[in-house]
Design an enzyme around this catalytic site. Sequence first.
Site, PDB file in Angstrom:
ATOM      1  N   ASN A   9       0.875  -1.168   0.000  1.00 55.27           N
ATOM      2  CA  ASN A   9       0.000   0.000   0.000  1.00 55.27           C
ATOM      3  C   ASN A   9       0.916   1.222   0.000  1.00 55.27           C
ATOM      4  OD1 ASN A   9      -1.778   2.057   0.479  1.00 55.27           O
ATOM      5  ND2 ASN A   9      -2.416   1.371   2.507  1.00 55.27           N
ATOM      6  N   TRP A  10       1.034   1.838  -1.165  1.00 58.07           N
ATOM      7  CA  TRP A  10       1.966   2.968  -1.282  1.00 58.07           C
ATOM      8  C   TRP A  10       1.402   4.257  -0.682  1.00 58.07           C
ATOM      9  CZ3 TRP A  10       4.243   2.417  -6.957  1.00 58.07           C
ATOM     10  CH2 TRP A  10       5.167   1.359  -6.964  1.00 58.07           C
ATOM     11  N   LYS A  11       0.130   4.238  -0.330  1.00 55.79           N
ATOM     12  CA  LYS A  11      -0.512   5.440   0.229  1.00 55.79           C
ATOM     13  C   LYS A  11      -0.264   6.632  -0.705  1.00 55.79           C
ATOM     14  CE  LYS A  11      -0.150   3.289   4.722  1.00 55.79           C
ATOM     15  NZ  LYS A  11      -0.003   3.395   6.166  1.00 55.79           N
ATOM     16  N   HIS A  96      -9.503   1.230   5.076  1.00 60.52           N
ATOM     17  CA  HIS A  96      -8.223   1.477   5.739  1.00 60.52           C
ATOM     18  C   HIS A  96      -8.424   2.462   6.893  1.00 60.52           C
ATOM     19  CE1 HIS A  96      -4.097   2.625   6.499  1.00 60.52           C
ATOM     20  NE2 HIS A  96      -3.741   1.516   5.865  1.00 60.52           N
ATOM     21  N   GLU A  98      -6.738   4.865   7.867  1.00 58.98           N
ATOM     22  CA  GLU A  98      -6.492   6.282   7.522  1.00 58.98           C
ATOM     23  C   GLU A  98      -7.718   6.890   6.857  1.00 58.98           C
ATOM     24  OE1 GLU A  98      -2.813   5.569   5.446  1.00 58.98           O
ATOM     25  OE2 GLU A  98      -1.865   5.079   7.360  1.00 58.98           O
ATOM     26  N   GLU A 168      -5.139  -4.745  10.755  1.00 61.21           N
ATOM     27  CA  GLU A 168      -4.121  -3.702  10.935  1.00 61.21           C
ATOM     28  C   GLU A 168      -4.412  -2.921  12.208  1.00 61.21           C
ATOM     29  OE1 GLU A 168      -2.237  -2.521   6.899  1.00 61.21           O
ATOM     30  OE2 GLU A 168      -3.986  -1.268   7.199  1.00 61.21           O
ATOM     31  N   GLY A 174       2.679   2.621  10.769  1.00 67.80           N
ATOM     32  CA  GLY A 174       3.627   3.720  10.592  1.00 67.80           C
ATOM     33  C   GLY A 174       4.344   4.116  11.878  1.00 67.80           C
ATOM     34  N   SER A 214       3.633  -1.807  10.388  1.00 65.07           N
ATOM     35  CA  SER A 214       5.083  -1.833  10.589  1.00 65.07           C
ATOM     36  C   SER A 214       5.737  -3.165  10.206  1.00 65.07           C
ATOM     37  CB  SER A 214       5.443  -1.448  12.038  1.00 65.07           C
ATOM     38  OG  SER A 214       5.044  -0.115  12.302  1.00 65.07           O
ATOM     39  N   GLY A 235       3.008  -0.961   4.275  1.00 61.45           N
ATOM     40  CA  GLY A 235       3.061   0.456   3.929  1.00 61.45           C
ATOM     41  C   GLY A 235       4.500   0.885   3.664  1.00 61.45           C
TER      42      GLY A 235
HETATM   43  P1  13P Z   1       3.159   0.653   7.652  1.00 70.56           P
HETATM   44  O1  13P Z   1       3.694  -0.632   7.086  1.00 70.56           O
HETATM   45  O2  13P Z   1       3.874   1.865   7.149  1.00 70.56           O
HETATM   46  O3  13P Z   1       3.053   0.594   9.144  1.00 70.56           O
HETATM   47  O4  13P Z   1       1.657   0.808   7.107  1.00 70.56           O
HETATM   48  C1  13P Z   1       0.783  -0.255   7.231  1.00 70.56           C
HETATM   49  C2  13P Z   1      -0.437   0.042   6.456  1.00 70.56           C
HETATM   50  O5  13P Z   1      -1.196   0.939   6.799  1.00 70.56           O
HETATM   51  C3  13P Z   1      -0.700  -0.756   5.247  1.00 70.56           C
HETATM   52  O6  13P Z   1      -1.981  -0.548   4.784  1.00 70.56           O
END
Ligand code: 13P
Length: 257
Positions: A9-11, A96, A98, A168, A174, A214, A235
């Site tokens: 997930n590159w966000k 998600h 976020e 998650e 993150g 993470s 992420g």
């Molecule tokens: P991180 O791997 O940066 O913690 O993010 C996880 C995530 O939100 C994947 O969707």
Amino acid sequence: MRRKIVAANWKMNMSLYETENFWKVFDTEISESTNIEIVIAPPFTALYKLSELTAKSQKVRLGAQNMHFEKSGAYTGEISATMLRELFVRYVILGHSERRQHFGETNELINKKVLAALASQLRVILCVGETLAEREAGKEKEVVEKQLRGCLKGVKPEQFDDIVIAYEPVWAIGTGRNATPEQAQDCHSAVREFLSELAGKEIAQRVRIQYGGSVNPSNAPQLLEKPDIDGALVGGASLDPRNFALIVRAAESTQSS
Ligand code: 13P
């Protein structure tokens, strides 16, 4: 036997130039005949480029990070399942944390998106997970169950084969603080129990449950060897092609045949 699925997930990261550079390295890092499924979900702006780059090798499936539940119409700034299908997108990440946190997405809204995605033959990666306060209050399973029940309302048992659940925990996203393999396994097996109630035991045994939060090349092997951890949603570490390839390899080596 569940085939492991590792998704990036590159966000809101990666320009077109960075996407090309990523692919040059990643393409050489992964083997032609991988025994797992690899998904990359770039921002919308890089979907077409990545679709062109990956078309030849067929090693990777494309994912989107969000979509609207309507097929078309006056929804400024939104993208529909039909538009994603046109770009050969196979998966869409929905729910998600976020999106729940910053864009006010509720279980009801996510449910509409899930049903729309499935109706358009898109597979869904449905994210669930508790906040730190909820975990500290010992409510993680209660929260996850409520999210699953709300987001999967009206999904027919046979449609569960097109659904992947991503557990998650919000406090692990993150932050560099991943759930321990034991904490993750405990929640994954609870997720599978809830899925059994929703769709029956046999179907629940087939649904893949990814862990996200993470994940990196060092913690991936221990997480991925747990019986109910069927992959990872990555992420930060997925922005580096070598790190992401290492996570893919960890999944390959824990894949049972
Ligand atoms: P991180 O791997 O940066 O913690 O993010 C996880 C995530 O939100 C994947 O969707």
